[in-house]
Scaffold this motif. Sequence first.
Motif: not given
Length: 211
Positions: A80-106
């Motif tokens: 997939s696109r994401k896998a090919l991009e990870i193969a070139r550059n393994p640095r990634v970012s994740l984000h959890f948007p728990w809006h109902a709890l007024e919380r985010q995690v990056k």
Amino acid sequence: MELESIRRDYLKDGLLRKNLPDDPVEQFEFWLDQAVKADLPDPTAMTLATVDEDGQPSQRIVLLKHLDAAGLVFYTNYESRKALEIARNPRVSLHFPWHALERQVKICGSAERVGLMESLNYFSSRPQESQLAAWASAQSRPISSRQMLMKQFYAMKEKFKEGKIPLPDFWGGYRVTPTVIEFWQGGAHRLHDRFQYTRTDEGWSIERLAP
């Protein structure tokens, strides 16, 4: 639409340094458990950001399927696109948007493939239709129509109608090893609480960030 007038205040909770554990995984597990118990839709859904060879970021939603001290695991097509991009550059970012709890995690870190047995164990636990879909979809590549996709799905269903569906050699998991984890709790008057954990040689350092 008057987008500039759409707003709300954040009054549910606060976040104090004295209440934070030394290990961010412990804090993340606590918040994730609360998100699950709050019956939020897709509490394990996370935005995954990767970067292509030209420096263009790309984002998509994936599902968290395992969490431990080593990192966070999701599964995808290795072509997939994401896998090919990870193969070139393994640095990634994740984000959890728990809006109902007024919380985010990056979360920022590096992604690498999990072991074959780990991928096999998870693949075997998936519903049969999801296993077939992994075989049927050439993820991220152009396709002429949905009818063509379904034709491939039914072809795989016929091919594997007897016995177990094998793990595709082009499908498996990635583990994201965090280097930075930020917890964001909404606050009144846009004075949010933000705490950032940064991995060091001695463990994790913690600092409050201005909102």
